[in-house]
Enzyme design. Structure first.
Site, PDB file in Angstrom:
ATOM      1  N   HIS A  79      45.572  34.729  50.468  1.00  0.00           N
ATOM      2  CA  HIS A  79      45.138  35.257  49.179  1.00  0.00           C
ATOM      3  C   HIS A  79      46.323  35.275  48.220  1.00  0.00           C
ATOM      4  O   HIS A  79      47.407  35.740  48.560  1.00  0.00           O
ATOM      5  CB  HIS A  79      44.582  36.677  49.304  1.00  0.00           C
ATOM      6  CG  HIS A  79      44.210  37.270  47.975  1.00  0.00           C
ATOM      7  ND1 HIS A  79      43.009  36.977  47.346  1.00  0.00           N
ATOM      8  CD2 HIS A  79      44.891  38.083  47.134  1.00  0.00           C
ATOM      9  CE1 HIS A  79      42.970  37.603  46.190  1.00  0.00           C
ATOM     10  NE2 HIS A  79      44.093  38.285  46.034  1.00  0.00           N
ATOM     11  N   SER A 111      41.010  46.752  46.583  1.00  0.00           N
ATOM     12  CA  SER A 111      40.075  45.748  46.082  1.00  0.00           C
ATOM     13  C   SER A 111      40.267  44.420  46.813  1.00  0.00           C
ATOM     14  O   SER A 111      39.307  43.809  47.292  1.00  0.00           O
ATOM     15  CB  SER A 111      40.268  45.550  44.577  1.00  0.00           C
ATOM     16  OG  SER A 111      39.422  44.532  44.090  1.00  0.00           O
ATOM     17  N   ASP A 144      33.258  47.657  45.836  1.00  0.00           N
ATOM     18  CA  ASP A 144      34.424  47.160  45.099  1.00  0.00           C
ATOM     19  C   ASP A 144      34.004  46.362  43.873  1.00  0.00           C
ATOM     20  O   ASP A 144      34.645  46.455  42.820  1.00  0.00           O
ATOM     21  CB  ASP A 144      35.296  46.282  46.005  1.00  0.00           C
ATOM     22  CG  ASP A 144      36.439  45.664  45.214  1.00  0.00           C
ATOM     23  OD1 ASP A 144      37.342  46.412  44.811  1.00  0.00           O
ATOM     24  OD2 ASP A 144      36.394  44.445  44.955  1.00  0.00           O
ATOM     25  N   ARG A 191      37.027  49.263  36.287  1.00  0.00           N
ATOM     26  CA  ARG A 191      38.486  49.270  36.072  1.00  0.00           C
ATOM     27  C   ARG A 191      38.864  48.386  34.894  1.00  0.00           C
ATOM     28  O   ARG A 191      39.784  48.698  34.125  1.00  0.00           O
ATOM     29  CB  ARG A 191      39.204  48.808  37.335  1.00  0.00           C
ATOM     30  CG  ARG A 191      39.178  49.842  38.466  1.00  0.00           C
ATOM     31  CD  ARG A 191      39.636  49.239  39.778  1.00  0.00           C
ATOM     32  NE  ARG A 191      40.927  48.580  39.628  1.00  0.00           N
ATOM     33  CZ  ARG A 191      41.267  47.451  40.247  1.00  0.00           C
ATOM     34  NH1 ARG A 191      40.411  46.839  41.040  1.00  0.00           N
ATOM     35  NH2 ARG A 191      42.456  46.926  40.051  1.00  0.00           N
ATOM     36  N   LYS A 211      37.823  43.098  50.635  1.00  0.00           N
ATOM     37  CA  LYS A 211      37.105  41.822  50.732  1.00  0.00           C
ATOM     38  C   LYS A 211      37.698  40.937  51.824  1.00  0.00           C
ATOM     39  O   LYS A 211      36.970  40.269  52.558  1.00  0.00           O
ATOM     40  CB  LYS A 211      37.128  41.108  49.381  1.00  0.00           C
ATOM     41  CG  LYS A 211      36.332  41.831  48.294  1.00  0.00           C
ATOM     42  CD  LYS A 211      36.167  41.001  47.050  1.00  0.00           C
ATOM     43  CE  LYS A 211      37.442  40.878  46.235  1.00  0.00           C
ATOM     44  NZ  LYS A 211      37.774  42.115  45.519  1.00  0.00           N
TER      45      LYS A 211
END
Length: 427
Positions: free
Chosen positions: A83, A186, A164, A171, A190
């Site tokens: 990620h 967040s 989320d 947000r 996931k």
């Protein structure tokens, strides 16, 4: 019995929320019992007061529990994902996923679309004819289990950490995007729910990144590594530089084209270096030490995996990529050595040209973006090309030029390149 007001007040006053309070508020928010304005207040309290490691772990677990958790443990090869926190020209996922698959791992890569100046992996891949981002769980598993593929890049389903998704939207409009605990939970809710056995985090730091300084990037990386480790996912983070764009392109089809150059054994040196470094880190996290990914780039097997991966998701890997109808050149106003290139300026220009979107759901132009002809360390003459801008809508050129025209700093001093990988955390 918990209630939203007392939980908001407790965090506002600096108290640690109990596991029961966290479980209740996340579940109630998901079900619509806790109103958006109440969760917005709690998010602001978290921004100001922070979260302890135990609070953050429980909050993330509650986010995961709001939906389903995938399980790839029965696959015949270890799973590992990457990620990135996002940057300009960050097309690394495109060559990386098939490369790591070619080395013997399965790569379940759930990605997103771009918003603002950072591009989205799905937007890039959707510039390929026929390619589709939405896959069922069975389709994902089938592609990952296929010995000729082993990698998938697709959208996260609505059943993955739905709490989320709701909180993320709040947000964005309440000034709480910067909360490191909320960013960490967040991302990791996931990624943990995705079901990967190992995870490598590419945390960008610099002018073109969300984290502008290394202290904040280090704090975010450490929080995410802790969350992954506590959840049983082998997690490593690399802090990487995002002062200048990665590679020479920012856009959608333009970045696919550059990724294909890397898979063919060429491409810009910084893209190749970071791709291979992340691949080696991912393979080590997955317990695969016997294969050097640089060899898989050189022998063409990574390109073979790319073609199989694209075809498995309905795409035509041999179809020509879309090209923008209009171009405009940016030239140097003076000669000298380029000492810096503002990644944010390049990213905003690509976004304004149509490569990105201002709001979720807006369409993007596949061919829009920026191709760079000169980066830090290069010597240029007055009038020399610095970049080419691409768009289907030429009225966007003026607005994009405003963003990029001052992005290059040209002087007479020698240039010293900084490393791409700045630090490693975890592992």
């Amino acid at each position: 019995m918990s209630d939203a007001v007392s939980i908001i007040a407790a965090k506002r006053d600096g108290h640690e929320l109990t596991p029961n309070q966290i479980d209740w508020v996340v579940d109630a928010f998901t079900k619509g019992v806790v109103a958006d304005e109440q969760m917005s207040s709690l998010a602001m309290a978290i921004l100001w007061r922070g979260m302890t490691r135990s609070e953050l772990g429980r909050w993330t677990a509650a986010m995961i529990a709001s939906g389903t958790r995938k399980d790839f443990s029965s696959l015949p090869r270890p799973t590992v994902d990457k990620h990135s926190t996002g940057g300009v020209g960050d097309k690394i996922t495109l060559p990386l996923a098939p490369l790591v698959a070619a080395c013997g791992a399965a790569v379940p890569q759930l990605s997103g679309r771009g918003l603002g100046h950072t591009g989205g992996t799905l937007d890039k891949l959707e510039s390929i004819k026929g390619w589709r981002a939405d896959l069922s769980a069975d389709e994902m598993y089938s592609i990952l289990a296929d010995p000729a593929v082993g990698a998938v890049v697709c959208a996260a389903g609505a059943d993955l950490a739905p709490a989320d998704k709701r909180l993320y939207a709040l947000r964005d409009v309440t000034g709480t995007v910067e909360s490191i605990p909320l960013i960490a939970s967040s991302i990791m809710s996931k990624k943990i729910a995705e079901g990967t056995g190992a995870l490598v985090l590419d945390v960008k730091v610099g002018a073109g990144a969300f984290m502008k300084n290394i202290a904040d990037a280090r704090e975010l990386a450490a929080a995410m590594v802790d969350l992954g480790t506590d959840a049983g996912v082998r997690t490593v983070a690399l802090l990487t530089s995002m002062d200048s764009p990665l590679g020479l392109t920012a856009g959608n089809a333009l970045e696919v084209e550059e990724s294909l150059e890397v898979l063919a054994g060429g491409g810009p040196a910084d893209i190749v270096e970071l791709t291979v470094t992340l691949a080696r880190t991912m393979l080590a996290a997955a317990g695969i030490e016997s294969v050097d990914p640089a060899d898989r780039l050189a022998d063409g097997s990574a390109m073979d995996r790319w073609k199989s991966m694209i075809a498995a998701q309905g795409g035509d890997p041999n179809a020509p990529l879309p090209a923008a109808k209009e171009t405009q050149i940016i030239t140097a106003e003076r000669g000298g050595t380029i000492s810096s290139l503002d990644a944010m300026g390049v990213g905003v220009a690509a976004w304004r040209l149509g490569a990105g979107r201002e709001r979720q759901g807006e369409p993007v132009q596949a061919g829009a973006g920026v191709r760079l002809h000169a980066k830090p360390g290069d010597h240029v003459s007055a009038g020399q090309r610095l970049a080419t801008l691409y768009t289907d809508t030429p009225e966007k050129f003026e607005y994009a030029t405003e963003a990029i025209s001052g992005a290059w700093t040209i002087g007479d001093a020698d240039f010293e390149a900084s490393p791409i990988v700045l630090e490693r955390i975890g592992g």
